[in-house]
Design an enzyme around this catalytic site. Structure first.
Site, PDB file in Angstrom:
ATOM      1  N   ARG A   1       0.796  -1.281   0.040  1.00  0.00           N
ATOM      2  CA  ARG A   1       0.248  -0.140  -0.064  1.00  0.00           C
ATOM      3  C   ARG A   1       0.821   1.125  -0.059  1.00  0.00           C
ATOM      4  O   ARG A   1       0.437   2.220  -0.707  1.00  0.00           O
ATOM      5  CB  ARG A   1      -0.925  -0.146   1.269  1.00  0.00           C
ATOM      6  CG  ARG A   1      -1.837   1.245   1.306  1.00  0.00           C
ATOM      7  CD  ARG A   1      -2.144   1.335   2.774  1.00  0.00           C
ATOM      8  NE  ARG A   1      -1.107   1.475   3.619  1.00  0.00           N
ATOM      9  CZ  ARG A   1      -1.307   1.036   4.931  1.00  0.00           C
ATOM     10  NH1 ARG A   1      -2.586   0.888   5.629  1.00  0.00           N
ATOM     11  NH2 ARG A   1      -0.200   1.445   5.847  1.00  0.00           N
TER      12      ARG A   1
ATOM     13  N   ARG B   1      12.778   5.484   0.592  1.00  0.00           N
ATOM     14  CA  ARG B   1      13.044   3.878   0.748  1.00  0.00           C
ATOM     15  C   ARG B   1      12.380   2.925   0.039  1.00  0.00           C
ATOM     16  O   ARG B   1      11.466   3.318  -0.693  1.00  0.00           O
ATOM     17  CB  ARG B   1      12.053   3.799   2.103  1.00  0.00           C
ATOM     18  CG  ARG B   1      12.559   4.629   3.418  1.00  0.00           C
ATOM     19  CD  ARG B   1      11.678   4.576   4.799  1.00  0.00           C
ATOM     20  NE  ARG B   1      12.117   5.083   5.604  1.00  0.00           N
ATOM     21  CZ  ARG B   1      13.119   4.231   6.811  1.00  0.00           C
ATOM     22  NH1 ARG B   1      13.031   3.049   6.616  1.00  0.00           N
ATOM     23  NH2 ARG B   1      13.393   4.862   8.016  1.00  0.00           N
TER      24      ARG B   1
END
Length: 418
Positions: free
Chosen positions: A218, A228
């Protein structure tokens, strides 16, 4: 706004109305803070500040298990805050992660060098560690062991991205599977659940992996913006040269293919989730475990083959979340909910999707496990269209009225210093 989003789902409006009138207390009863020590009250304050969703289900647990899980969560939240803080140099961070479990027995240890939003749990760690030491030895041993293993695992992945699907499982094990294992051991230590629950490491690990993989799937865009990357290269490397390419419109079809591949991989944990839940006997423990799992499969269904994953935020409706939360209180209902979202995913599988056959295979496995459980309880309100329309109007008007009254009462409370 929540009412408007749920207009096509009258059962959600009905449940929002129930929740507003006090249905939440059946799932999340209020705690008696008056009987707690000041340090324990502070811990619950930090729990509510750092995670509303987990705070709700933790506070509904029975007996002394509630306090053990509260402290377990805060210890891991503090550890996770160290890992997440990109301003802490690696030379400082790695030893902190490796040795964090030892700080549980140091009354004075605290860390004041974090810039993360949850840094308060590090700055006031002596309050948390005090309540840790107040727990029974059977709880302390579990929390310390999981904290140690998680810290070592987090440090391992600080300087490398996840490469293979095996490494994806390994990373998710360190940051979430160990949580599932630790919680299961706490359940058994409390004697609210049988020893088997804490001993079956594979099932407990799957509970954590299913939640963590859902979050990683998600949060693609958010993680990209934060610099990241948690999607495994073995998956995204089949479709693009760089993980960040998925956010570009020209790579949308490749992005969806990778997304569907990862959702399919996450779904393979669902049979273990159902087997784990079937072993639970205590109602508060069942609710604690089941609610996040059904939220996760609802989220996966919303994400599957959805371009919005790469363009914004995918969220389930508040009415949908409340409905799932209020109904996931027994195994039969959970089977029904999981079946519903599994079928939603099955209906959305593109014929040309590279994972088409594998997704259908896992869907069939989930169907088989569900059919082996107790007969499904119907979650459908058998109401006539006329009644539904009237109910929707009544609920909408009542919601608006209650919201207005709540706001007025809050204003009065503020002026009185409450």
């Amino acid at each position: 706004m929540d009412i408007l989003k749920s207009l096509g789902h009258p059962e959600e409006i009905y449940n929002l109305f129930r929740f507003k009138l006090g249905g939440s207390r059946k799932v999340m009863p209020k705690l008696d803070y008056e009987s707690m020590s000041e340090s324990l009250r502070t811990c619950y304050h930090y729990l509510n500040e750092t995670s509303r969703s987990f705070a709700a289900v933790i506070q509904a647990l029975d007996g002394e298990l509630r306090h053990a899980v509260c402290i377990f969560y805060l210890v891991l939240r503090a550890l996770d805050t160290v890992e997440d803080d990109m301003t802490i140099p690696l030379g400082t961070k790695v030893p902190l992660l490796h040795n964090f479990y030892t700080f549980l027995n140091d009354p004075e240890w605290r860390f004041t060098g974090s810039q993360e939003k949850d840094r308060k749990v590090l700055e006031d760690f002596p309050t948390i560690s005090l309540e840790f030491r107040n727990l029974g030895a059977e709880y302390r041993n579990v929390i310390s062991d999981i904290c140690h293993r998680m810290g070592v695992g987090m440090a391992e992945f600080l300087e490398k991205n996840v490469q293979s699907m095996h490494e994806w499982d390994k990373y998710c094990h360190y940051v979430a599977g160990l949580v599932g294992i630790g919680l299961s051991k706490l359940f058994s230590a409390s004697e609210l659940e049988d020893a088997e629950v804490g001993q079956d490491i594979e099932l407990a690990n799957s509970m954590g992996l299913f939640l963590q993989k859902t979050n990683i799937i998600r949060d693609y865009l958010e993680d990209q913006r934060d610099g990241r990357e948690f999607w495994p290269e073995e998956a995204w490397g089949q479709f693009v040269e760089r993980h960040s390419d998925f956010s570009q419109p020209q790579h949308l079809q490749s992005a969806l293919s990778c997304l569907n591949l990862l959702v399919t991989d996450a779904l393979r944990h669902v049979p273990h989730v159902l087997k784990y839940l079937s072993r639970l006997r205590n109602k508060s423990v069942f609710n604690f475990c089941a609610i996040p799992q059904v939220m996760a499969i609802a989220t996966l269904s919303a994400c599957y083959n959805n371009p919005q994953v790469f363009q914004g935020v995918v969220k389930i409706r508040k009415g949908q979340a409340v409905t799932v939360m209020m109904e996931a209180t027994n195994l039969s209902a959970v089977c029904t909910i999981i079946s519903q979202y599994t079928e939603e995913i099955a209906q959305k599988i593109p014929q040309t999707d590279p994972s088409h056959d594998k997704t259908l295979q896992i869907v069939d496995e989930i169907r088989a496990v569900i059919q082996s459980q107790a007969p499904l309880a119907s979650r459908t309100l058998h109401l006539s269209p006329v009644y539904l329309s009237a109910a929707m109007l009544l609920a909408a008007l009542s919601w608006q009225y209650l919201s207005t009254v709540t706001e007025q009462n809050a204003s009065v409370g503020d002026t009185q210093g409450r």
